[in-house]
Design a protein around this motif. Structure first.
Motif, PDB file in Angstrom:
ATOM      1  N   ALA A   1      -8.268   6.950  -9.599  1.00 24.95           N
ATOM      2  CA  ALA A   1      -7.053   6.225  -9.986  1.00 24.95           C
ATOM      3  C   ALA A   1      -6.473   6.819 -11.267  1.00 24.95           C
ATOM      4  N   PHE A   2      -5.166   7.019 -11.267  1.00 27.21           N
ATOM      5  CA  PHE A   2      -4.521   7.634 -12.432  1.00 27.21           C
ATOM      6  C   PHE A   2      -3.133   7.053 -12.704  1.00 27.21           C
ATOM      7  N   THR A   3      -2.282   7.011 -11.671  1.00 29.60           N
ATOM      8  CA  THR A   3      -0.872   6.672 -11.874  1.00 29.60           C
ATOM      9  C   THR A   3      -0.696   5.313 -12.529  1.00 29.60           C
ATOM     10  N   GLN A   4      -1.417   4.304 -12.020  1.00 26.45           N
ATOM     11  CA  GLN A   4      -1.234   2.951 -12.550  1.00 26.45           C
ATOM     12  C   GLN A   4      -1.566   2.893 -14.032  1.00 26.45           C
ATOM     13  N   ALA A   5      -2.727   3.462 -14.392  1.00 25.60           N
ATOM     14  CA  ALA A   5      -3.143   3.411 -15.798  1.00 25.60           C
ATOM     15  C   ALA A   5      -2.211   4.225 -16.681  1.00 25.60           C
ATOM     16  N   TYR A   6      -1.739   5.349 -16.175  1.00 29.55           N
ATOM     17  CA  TYR A   6      -0.863   6.213 -16.977  1.00 29.55           C
ATOM     18  C   TYR A   6       0.458   5.515 -17.279  1.00 29.55           C
ATOM     19  N   VAL A   7       1.063   4.908 -16.264  1.00 29.94           N
ATOM     20  CA  VAL A   7       2.375   4.285 -16.457  1.00 29.94           C
ATOM     21  C   VAL A   7       2.256   2.980 -17.233  1.00 29.94           C
ATOM     22  N   VAL A   8       1.295   2.145 -16.866  1.00 30.84           N
ATOM     23  CA  VAL A   8       1.167   0.842 -17.511  1.00 30.84           C
ATOM     24  C   VAL A   8       0.835   0.993 -18.989  1.00 30.84           C
ATOM     25  N   SER A   9      -0.015   1.980 -19.312  1.00 34.63           N
ATOM     26  CA  SER A   9      -0.417   2.164 -20.707  1.00 34.63           C
ATOM     27  C   SER A   9       0.468   3.150 -21.451  1.00 34.63           C
ATOM     28  N   GLY A  10       1.452   3.719 -20.760  1.00 35.06           N
ATOM     29  CA  GLY A  10       2.296   4.719 -21.391  1.00 35.06           C
ATOM     30  C   GLY A  10       1.589   6.037 -21.626  1.00 35.06           C
ATOM     31  N   GLY A  11       0.526   6.293 -20.870  1.00 35.84           N
ATOM     32  CA  GLY A  11      -0.212   7.545 -20.978  1.00 35.84           C
ATOM     33  C   GLY A  11      -1.222   7.582 -22.096  1.00 35.84           C
ATOM     34  N   THR A  12      -1.384   6.483 -22.823  1.00 33.94           N
ATOM     35  CA  THR A  12      -2.299   6.465 -23.973  1.00 33.94           C
ATOM     36  C   THR A  12      -3.666   5.906 -23.628  1.00 33.94           C
ATOM     37  N   GLY A  13      -3.740   5.110 -22.540  1.00 33.77           N
ATOM     38  CA  GLY A  13      -5.001   4.436 -22.225  1.00 33.77           C
ATOM     39  C   GLY A  13      -5.216   3.189 -23.044  1.00 33.77           C
ATOM     40  N   GLY A  14      -4.194   2.782 -23.782  1.00 35.14           N
ATOM     41  CA  GLY A  14      -4.310   1.607 -24.649  1.00 35.14           C
ATOM     42  C   GLY A  14      -3.986   0.326 -23.920  1.00 35.14           C
TER      43      GLY A  14
ATOM     44  N   SER B   1       0.821  -1.209   0.000  1.00 38.16           N
ATOM     45  CA  SER B   1       0.000   0.000   0.000  1.00 38.16           C
ATOM     46  C   SER B   1       0.854   1.257   0.000  1.00 38.16           C
ATOM     47  N   LEU B   2       2.024   1.170   0.613  1.00 37.25           N
ATOM     48  CA  LEU B   2       2.910   2.333   0.631  1.00 37.25           C
ATOM     49  C   LEU B   2       3.485   2.626  -0.747  1.00 37.25           C
ATOM     50  N   MET B   3       3.636   1.572  -1.567  1.00 37.00           N
ATOM     51  CA  MET B   3       4.280   1.743  -2.869  1.00 37.00           C
ATOM     52  C   MET B   3       3.336   1.536  -4.037  1.00 37.00           C
ATOM     53  N   GLY B   4       2.102   1.078  -3.748  1.00 34.71           N
ATOM     54  CA  GLY B   4       1.202   0.687  -4.828  1.00 34.71           C
ATOM     55  C   GLY B   4       0.854   1.806  -5.784  1.00 34.71           C
ATOM     56  N   GLY B   5       0.764   3.049  -5.302  1.00 37.67           N
ATOM     57  CA  GLY B   5       0.420   4.156  -6.176  1.00 37.67           C
ATOM     58  C   GLY B   5       1.621   4.853  -6.774  1.00 37.67           C
ATOM     59  N   SER B   6       2.812   4.305  -6.561  1.00 36.06           N
ATOM     60  CA  SER B   6       4.028   4.972  -7.041  1.00 36.06           C
ATOM     61  C   SER B   6       4.314   4.598  -8.485  1.00 36.06           C
ATOM     62  N   VAL B   7       5.090   5.447  -9.134  1.00 34.47           N
ATOM     63  CA  VAL B   7       5.476   5.204 -10.520  1.00 34.47           C
ATOM     64  C   VAL B   7       6.380   3.978 -10.610  1.00 34.47           C
ATOM     65  N   ALA B   8       7.238   3.786  -9.603  1.00 31.58           N
ATOM     66  CA  ALA B   8       8.178   2.662  -9.631  1.00 31.58           C
ATOM     67  C   ALA B   8       7.453   1.322  -9.670  1.00 31.58           C
TER      68      ALA B   8
ATOM     69  N   THR C   1      -7.555   0.614 -21.101  1.00 36.52           N
ATOM     70  CA  THR C   1      -7.153   1.126 -19.786  1.00 36.52           C
ATOM     71  C   THR C   1      -7.345   2.645 -19.711  1.00 36.52           C
ATOM     72  N   LEU C   2      -8.283   3.153 -20.489  1.00 38.16           N
ATOM     73  CA  LEU C   2      -8.547   4.593 -20.504  1.00 38.16           C
ATOM     74  C   LEU C   2      -9.411   4.954 -19.295  1.00 38.16           C
ATOM     75  N   PHE C   3      -8.781   5.154 -18.158  1.00 35.64           N
ATOM     76  CA  PHE C   3      -9.507   5.565 -16.965  1.00 35.64           C
ATOM     77  C   PHE C   3     -10.038   6.987 -17.159  1.00 35.64           C
ATOM     78  N   TYR C   4     -11.058   7.329 -16.379  1.00 36.77           N
ATOM     79  CA  TYR C   4     -11.680   8.644 -16.510  1.00 36.77           C
ATOM     80  C   TYR C   4     -10.668   9.755 -16.248  1.00 36.77           C
ATOM     81  N   THR C   5      -9.882   9.612 -15.191  1.00 37.89           N
ATOM     82  CA  THR C   5      -8.902  10.648 -14.867  1.00 37.89           C
ATOM     83  C   THR C   5      -7.803  10.726 -15.919  1.00 37.89           C
ATOM     84  N   LEU C   6      -7.469   9.601 -16.538  1.00 34.34           N
ATOM     85  CA  LEU C   6      -6.465   9.609 -17.592  1.00 34.34           C
ATOM     86  C   LEU C   6      -6.978  10.349 -18.821  1.00 34.34           C
TER      87      LEU C   6
END
Length: 315
Positions: free
Chosen positions: A247-260, A133-140, A265-270
């Motif tokens: 939720a934003f960070t996970q979808a942004y990093v995993v999809s490379g910011g495209t939501g693909g 939980s401490l690291m789950g929302g991190s970019v790493a 993986t196009l989250f609403y916040t993304l």
């Protein structure tokens, strides 16, 4: 001299305070309170209220960050009704919430019950389970997730031990969202700690009485644990639903910011981010932000209304 006058004179002789002195002290305390609350008021107006009002105004404008806002009324909100990508983002976020929140809370509750049994090394286990939980929302961690479920990732290497050929789980539209849901379930530490605190507050006498009545462990769980833990469950549900729509960070990093891929993986916040900072359509993004606020308010109100049917508070 009246009795009241004698009391005031006696108070002055003994070093007491008169009503005037008391009033002055209260005024001084009030001024001191305002001084200490000053930074909070500055933050409230400068960081919260002013941006809130500004975003409401921008939601009714055509604004690209480069030119002055052009007022267009409710046109941005009307355009949302025919925006297929926005509808897709709502669908993706809804699946993420409906599937991810119950799974995460189920895992968190199960582990909390396990840790509540008083096993040796309890503090170590709590720290280990809370670490995600401490690291789950991190970019790493999101980058690590790409490495785990990529075509040449650890998960496919594990499947290869059993002769199973893997795939690019994060690059396939049918599985990309589920890898992010799995990441969300993995960050169960915060609700687990809250569940554990709630379990510690349930008196043992209820379980002893249930045992004397011949209730099995399963019956005790459904008839004692869940009803008495229902306020904690309700709190976790409300907080996790709100968090899942943000939720934003996970979808942004995993999809490379495209939501693909294919907007799977196009989250609403993304999508909000893409409209505001990639397409420079800040007016439309502000309108999306206000719709998100209304959605969260509606879901929270719905949760509170439904709670009266299943949440029980101990007298």
């Amino acid at each position: 001299m009246s009795a009241l006058g004698e009391l005031r004179a006696l108070s002055r002789k003994r070093g007491g305070t008169t009503p005037k002195t008391t009033t002055n002290l209260r005024k001084a305390d009030g001024r001191a309170a305002l001084v200490f609350l000053g930074p909070w008021f500055v933050g409230l107006f400068a960081i919260t209220l002013f941006p809130l009002v500004a975003s409401l105004y921008l939601s009714m404008t055509d604004y690209n960050l480069l030119q002055a806002p052009n007022f267009i009324g409710l046109e941005n909100f009307i355009d949302m009704l025919s925006d297929p990508r926005l509808h897709k983002s709502l669908q993706v976020t809804a699946i993420y919430t409906v599937v991810g929140v119950p799974l995460q809370l189920s895992v968190a509750l199960g582990l909390a019950i396990l840790l509540n049994r008083g096993m040796r090394g309890m503090s170590l286990y709590r720290s280990i389970f809370y670490l995600p939980s401490l690291m789950g929302g991190s970019v790493a961690i999101a980058i690590l997730w790409r490495q785990v479920f990529g075509k040449e990732g650890i998960f496919n290497a594990f499947l290869g031990l059993f002769g199973i050929e893997g795939m690019g789980w994060i690059s396939h539209p049918d599985t990309a969202l589920w890898t992010i849901i799995l990441l969300h379930v993995w960050t169960f530490g915060s609700p687990m700690i809250i569940f554990l605190a709630g379990l510690r507050q349930i008196p043992d006498m209820y379980y002893e009485a249930a045992s004397l009545d011949g209730a099995s462990k399963r019956r005790q769980f459904f008839s004692v644990t869940l009803p008495l833990l229902s306020p904690i469950i309700f709190f976790n549900v409300v907080m996790q639903v709100i968090g899942s729509f943000q939720a934003f960070t996970q979808a942004y990093v995993v999809s490379g910011g495209t939501g693909g891929p294919s907007d799977s993986t196009l989250f609403y916040t993304l999508y909000l981010y893409q409209e505001g900072f990639k397409n420079l359509n800040m007016g439309y993004a502000s309108a999306m932000a206000w719709v998100l606020v209304l959605i969260i308010l509606a879901l929270t109100a719905l949760n509170f209304w439904v709670s009266k049917f299943w949440v029980f508070y101990e007298d």
